[in-house]
Design a protein around this motif. Structure first.
Motif, PDB file in Angstrom:
ATOM      1  N   PHE A   1     -16.521  82.921  14.891  1.00 50.12           N
ATOM      2  CA  PHE A   1     -16.898  83.226  13.510  1.00 50.12           C
ATOM      3  C   PHE A   1     -17.073  81.963  12.659  1.00 50.12           C
ATOM      4  CE2 PHE A   1     -12.330  84.172  14.157  1.00 50.12           C
ATOM      5  CZ  PHE A   1     -11.763  83.107  13.461  1.00 50.12           C
ATOM      6  N   SER A   2     -16.506  80.833  13.109  1.00 52.97           N
ATOM      7  CA  SER A   2     -16.651  79.582  12.365  1.00 52.97           C
ATOM      8  C   SER A   2     -16.790  78.429  13.338  1.00 52.97           C
ATOM      9  CB  SER A   2     -15.446  79.343  11.453  1.00 52.97           C
ATOM     10  OG  SER A   2     -14.284  79.042  12.227  1.00 52.97           O
ATOM     11  N   TRP A   3     -17.209  77.291  12.824  1.00 55.32           N
ATOM     12  CA  TRP A   3     -17.298  76.099  13.661  1.00 55.32           C
ATOM     13  C   TRP A   3     -15.926  75.776  14.252  1.00 55.32           C
ATOM     14  CZ3 TRP A   3     -14.938  71.302  13.509  1.00 55.32           C
ATOM     15  CH2 TRP A   3     -15.499  70.309  14.322  1.00 55.32           C
ATOM     16  N   ALA A   4     -14.900  75.858  13.425  1.00 57.97           N
ATOM     17  CA  ALA A   4     -13.554  75.505  13.870  1.00 57.97           C
ATOM     18  C   ALA A   4     -13.039  76.457  14.943  1.00 57.97           C
ATOM     19  CB  ALA A   4     -12.590  75.493  12.679  1.00 57.97           C
TER      20      ALA A   4
ATOM     21  N   LYS B   1     -21.309  85.341   1.558  1.00 58.44           N
ATOM     22  CA  LYS B   1     -20.231  84.384   1.785  1.00 58.44           C
ATOM     23  C   LYS B   1     -18.935  84.802   1.113  1.00 58.44           C
ATOM     24  CE  LYS B   1     -19.252  79.444   1.785  1.00 58.44           C
ATOM     25  NZ  LYS B   1     -19.790  78.091   1.530  1.00 58.44           N
ATOM     26  N   LEU B   2     -17.908  84.938   1.930  1.00 54.67           N
ATOM     27  CA  LEU B   2     -16.534  85.141   1.475  1.00 54.67           C
ATOM     28  C   LEU B   2     -15.665  84.172   2.261  1.00 54.67           C
ATOM     29  CD1 LEU B   2     -16.336  89.048   1.374  1.00 54.67           C
ATOM     30  CD2 LEU B   2     -16.420  87.519  -0.597  1.00 54.67           C
ATOM     31  N   ASP B   3     -14.728  83.519   1.591  1.00 53.70           N
ATOM     32  CA  ASP B   3     -13.945  82.481   2.247  1.00 53.70           C
ATOM     33  C   ASP B   3     -12.445  82.663   2.054  1.00 53.70           C
ATOM     34  OD1 ASP B   3     -15.251  80.683   3.883  1.00 53.70           O
ATOM     35  OD2 ASP B   3     -16.099  79.547   2.222  1.00 53.70           O
TER      36      ASP B   3
ATOM     37  N   THR C   1     -22.680  74.915  10.279  1.00 59.02           N
ATOM     38  CA  THR C   1     -22.688  76.190   9.573  1.00 59.02           C
ATOM     39  C   THR C   1     -21.638  77.095  10.181  1.00 59.02           C
ATOM     40  OG1 THR C   1     -24.102  77.990   8.757  1.00 59.02           O
ATOM     41  CG2 THR C   1     -24.391  77.345  11.058  1.00 59.02           C
ATOM     42  N   ASP C   2     -21.158  78.044   9.413  1.00 53.07           N
ATOM     43  CA  ASP C   2     -20.253  79.070   9.928  1.00 53.07           C
ATOM     44  C   ASP C   2     -21.034  80.372  10.012  1.00 53.07           C
ATOM     45  OD1 ASP C   2     -18.117  77.361  10.152  1.00 53.07           O
ATOM     46  OD2 ASP C   2     -17.234  77.882   8.221  1.00 53.07           O
ATOM     47  N   TYR C   3     -21.285  80.834  11.224  1.00 54.58           N
ATOM     48  CA  TYR C   3     -22.200  81.961  11.420  1.00 54.58           C
ATOM     49  C   TYR C   3     -21.652  83.291  10.918  1.00 54.58           C
ATOM     50  CZ  TYR C   3     -25.840  79.406  13.920  1.00 54.58           C
ATOM     51  OH  TYR C   3     -26.883  78.562  14.247  1.00 54.58           O
ATOM     52  N   ARG C   4     -20.383  83.354  10.546  1.00 57.36           N
ATOM     53  CA  ARG C   4     -19.882  84.615   9.994  1.00 57.36           C
ATOM     54  C   ARG C   4     -20.606  84.978   8.695  1.00 57.36           C
ATOM     55  NH1 ARG C   4     -15.825  80.900   8.543  1.00 57.36           N
ATOM     56  NH2 ARG C   4     -15.217  80.895   6.344  1.00 57.36           N
ATOM     57  N   HIS C   5     -21.175  83.972   8.023  1.00 59.13           N
ATOM     58  CA  HIS C   5     -21.888  84.221   6.767  1.00 59.13           C
ATOM     59  C   HIS C   5     -23.323  84.698   6.994  1.00 59.13           C
ATOM     60  CE1 HIS C   5     -18.481  82.364   4.905  1.00 59.13           C
ATOM     61  NE2 HIS C   5     -18.770  81.154   5.314  1.00 59.13           N
ATOM     62  N   TRP C   6     -23.770  84.722   8.233  1.00 63.75           N
ATOM     63  CA  TRP C   6     -25.166  85.067   8.560  1.00 63.75           C
ATOM     64  C   TRP C   6     -25.299  86.487   9.103  1.00 63.75           C
ATOM     65  CZ3 TRP C   6     -29.180  81.011   9.808  1.00 63.75           C
ATOM     66  CH2 TRP C   6     -28.790  79.731   9.411  1.00 63.75           C
TER      67      TRP C   6
ATOM     68  N   LEU D   1     -23.397  90.748   9.788  1.00 68.09           N
ATOM     69  CA  LEU D   1     -22.515  91.813   9.294  1.00 68.09           C
ATOM     70  C   LEU D   1     -21.101  91.712   9.858  1.00 68.09           C
ATOM     71  CD1 LEU D   1     -24.964  94.847   9.428  1.00 68.09           C
ATOM     72  CD2 LEU D   1     -24.155  93.656   7.392  1.00 68.09           C
ATOM     73  N   PRO D   2     -20.905  91.551  11.155  1.00 71.23           N
ATOM     74  CA  PRO D   2     -19.537  91.452  11.676  1.00 71.23           C
ATOM     75  C   PRO D   2     -18.934  90.084  11.345  1.00 71.23           C
ATOM     76  CG  PRO D   2     -21.120  92.017  13.421  1.00 71.23           C
ATOM     77  CD  PRO D   2     -21.895  91.560  12.245  1.00 71.23           C
ATOM     78  N   LEU D   3     -17.642  89.972  11.523  1.00 72.89           N
ATOM     79  CA  LEU D   3     -16.983  88.668  11.428  1.00 72.89           C
ATOM     80  C   LEU D   3     -17.041  87.965  12.783  1.00 72.89           C
ATOM     81  CD1 LEU D   3     -15.185  86.549   9.990  1.00 72.89           C
ATOM     82  CD2 LEU D   3     -13.196  87.876  10.755  1.00 72.89           C
ATOM     83  N   GLY D   4     -16.579  88.638  13.825  1.00 69.28           N
ATOM     84  CA  GLY D   4     -16.528  88.026  15.147  1.00 69.28           C
ATOM     85  C   GLY D   4     -17.885  87.995  15.827  1.00 69.28           C
ATOM     86  N   ARG D   5     -17.998  87.083  16.776  1.00 68.89           N
ATOM     87  CA  ARG D   5     -19.245  86.967  17.549  1.00 68.89           C
ATOM     88  C   ARG D   5     -18.935  86.309  18.889  1.00 68.89           C
ATOM     89  NH1 ARG D   5     -22.947  83.328  16.315  1.00 68.89           N
ATOM     90  NH2 ARG D   5     -24.239  84.939  15.343  1.00 68.89           N
TER      91      ARG D   5
END
Length: 510
Positions: free
Chosen positions: A133-136, A357-359, A374-379, A381-385
């Motif tokens: 869901f994020s780069w980290a 975007k929600l953080d 980029t953090d793809y969770r913002h792109w 509907l789901p959070l996880g990927r």
């Protein structure tokens, strides 16, 4: 108070004994790495045997709704089953109810991509098991996706504005399906126009704007476009297509002017390249400039046809993409990348990210504002990927662009071969131009006659087709789908259809 137990606490002197069902601390039987190696090789053989022998399986199952429930227990097993029992049940329970999408006699819907490199990549994806869901959360998961989307964008010769590059404003993301991509684009467009109007007129409420927003698509657009409008809570209007089932600029402009005169706010247009019914193409070179002039978001849905644009001879079908705000197609249809992998690009990623975007603090990390990632969770509907870009990386490297182009060209050639066979039989008519891998045809005659023909075709279960409606005509669709389909399969399918047509027409005369 002491509660008696039938399970001895000090069973075997406090040590677990393998096979003892009384040990309260005993571990459930699990697969270790040694057994995984052995079973993995067995499963690889099972999959290879399945695909090698798929031509010999009946393409469409001969079961009734609810067939499976009586074949499995009503509850999960308390104790582990063996791998052998599970594999035996795959053949006994699962395979009788499988529609074999990768059979060379499957000509329904559109292709569902399938290749060995993609399957191997999916295996690695499952092993890594990151939730990107994020780069980290897993840097490689994010960065490989960004690069693969740039690779694919360059294969399509997309305008530079759609690529992330090292400092671009656009970029690509893998969505689960074209339906998700359309919805994301619509919601981003809705947010963008709402903010613009509220900035110009601060007293305007979101509700007042929403009730006036109107989106447009061709009357040939996929049902998921209408569904996106329903989910997004906006009016979705259908533009009548022309004689080639394409949306034209004049029809769109007329609808927009009429709606603006009634106080509505046009904000979003979906242009389809390769419609589901007949693979028709909306006129981007007419629709695009209108959208830009009216400051309306233009989204391109090329779910099936988009894969063909990697071939220079088909790239002209994408001319006008420079007018679009977002573009999407499904490598999981025709580019040998197994489901799910739907490629979406935007010119300005801030339009997409800014809408969703929600953080929360538990998702933040020290590099998120660096501008480098980029953090793809913002792109989405789901959070996880999942780590889906691995499939693209494996397939692109193991086939190469030339190998993928050859695959597309072969399917198009086979579609034209089927078209040629139809032209030789005066009983049939072709109902739409054959551009890529889909042929729409019917017997000359009534809809009832063609419904009966399709019923006979699918009833014999030797091949599988699905229909569509073009205007008031019931039409049969013949889509080249399987990775292993050859000219011989197409000819056998034609002979089968021709014979069933003869039987049907003979019965009609009696």
């Amino acid at each position: 108070m002491v509660i008696a137990s039938s399970v001895p606490f000090n069973c075997h002197g406090g040590e677990e004994r393998e096979g003892c069902l009384s040990c309260p601390w005993r571990s459930p039987r699990t697969m270790n790495s040694s057994e995984f190696r052995r079973r993995g090789k067995e499963m690889t053989d099972f999959v290879a045997d399945y695909l090698d022998g798929i031509e010999g399986r009946q393409v469409y199952p001969d079961v009734q709704p609810g067939y499976l429930r009586s074949l499995v227990p009503s509850t999960a097993p308390e104790e582990p089953d063996t791998f052998e029992d599970i594999i035996n049940d795959v053949e006994r329970i699962i395979m009788p109810g499988v529609t074999h999408w990768h059979s060379p006699y499957f000509f329904a819907y559109f292709p569902s991509a399938n290749s060995y490199p993609a399957m191997l990549a999916d295996m690695l994806c499952g092993a890594i098991g990151c939730i990107g869901f994020s780069w980290a959360a897993s840097p490689a998961c994010t960065e490989l996706e960004t690069v693969m989307m740039d690779w694919l964008g360059k294969m399509l010769k997309l305008p530079e504005a759609f690529l992330a590059g090292e400092a671009g404003e656009g970029g690509g993301v893998i969505q689960g399906s074209a339906s998700e991509a359309t919805l994301m684009a619509l919601l981003a467009a809705r947010t963008k126009v709402t903010r613009r109007l509220q900035a110009a007129s601060p007293g305007l409420t979101q509700g007042a704007i929403m009730e006036k927003l109107v989106a447009y698509s061709s009357d040939q657009a996929h049902s998921s476009v209408e569904r996106a409008g329903l989910i997004g809570g906006v009016k979705m209007k259908s533009i009548p297509s022309d004689g080639k089932f394409a949306m034209r600029g004049s029809a769109l402009q007329e609808a927009m002017e009429r709606d603006k005169a009634e106080g509505l706010i046009p904000f979003f247009v979906v242009a389809t390249l390769g419609t589901t019914s007949c693979c028709s193409f909306d006129s981007l070179l007419e629709v695009g400039p209108i959208c830009n002039k009216e400051d309306v978001w233009l989204h391109i849905d090329a779910a099936y046809a988009g894969s063909s644009f990697i071939c220079p001879e088909f790239r002209h079908l994408l001319n006008g993409v420079e007018f679009a705000d977002s573009f999407n197609f499904n490598p999981h249809k025709w580019l040998l990348v197994n489901f799910d992998c739907s490629a979406m690009w935007v010119k300005k990623r801030t339009d997409l990210i800014g809408a969703f975007k929600l953080d929360p603090v538990y998702l933040k990390h020290s590099h998120q504002d660096s501008g480098l990632i980029t953090d793809y969770r913002h792109w989405q509907l789901p959070l996880g990927r999942r780590f889906r870009s691995l499939k693209m990386w494996f397939v692109f490297r193991m086939y190469g662009v030339k190998g993928l182009q050859a695959y597309i060209r072969k399917h198009v050639q086979l579609a034209h071969e089927f078209e040629h066979l139809l032209h030789q039989d005066p009983r049939f008519e072709i109902c739409a131009e054959v551009t890529l891998g889909l042929v729409c045809f019917r017997l000359k005659g009534s809809n009832k006659l063609n419904e009966a023909l399709l019923e006979r075709i699918n009833g014999t279960k030797k091949i599988h087709l699905v229909p569509c409606h073009l205007r008031d005509k019931f039409v049969l669709r013949f889509a080249i789908c399987s990775r292993t389909v050859e000219s011989a399969h197409v000819r056998l399918a034609w002979e089968h259809i021709s014979q069933l047509a003869s039987d049907l027409l003979g019965a009609e005369k009696e």
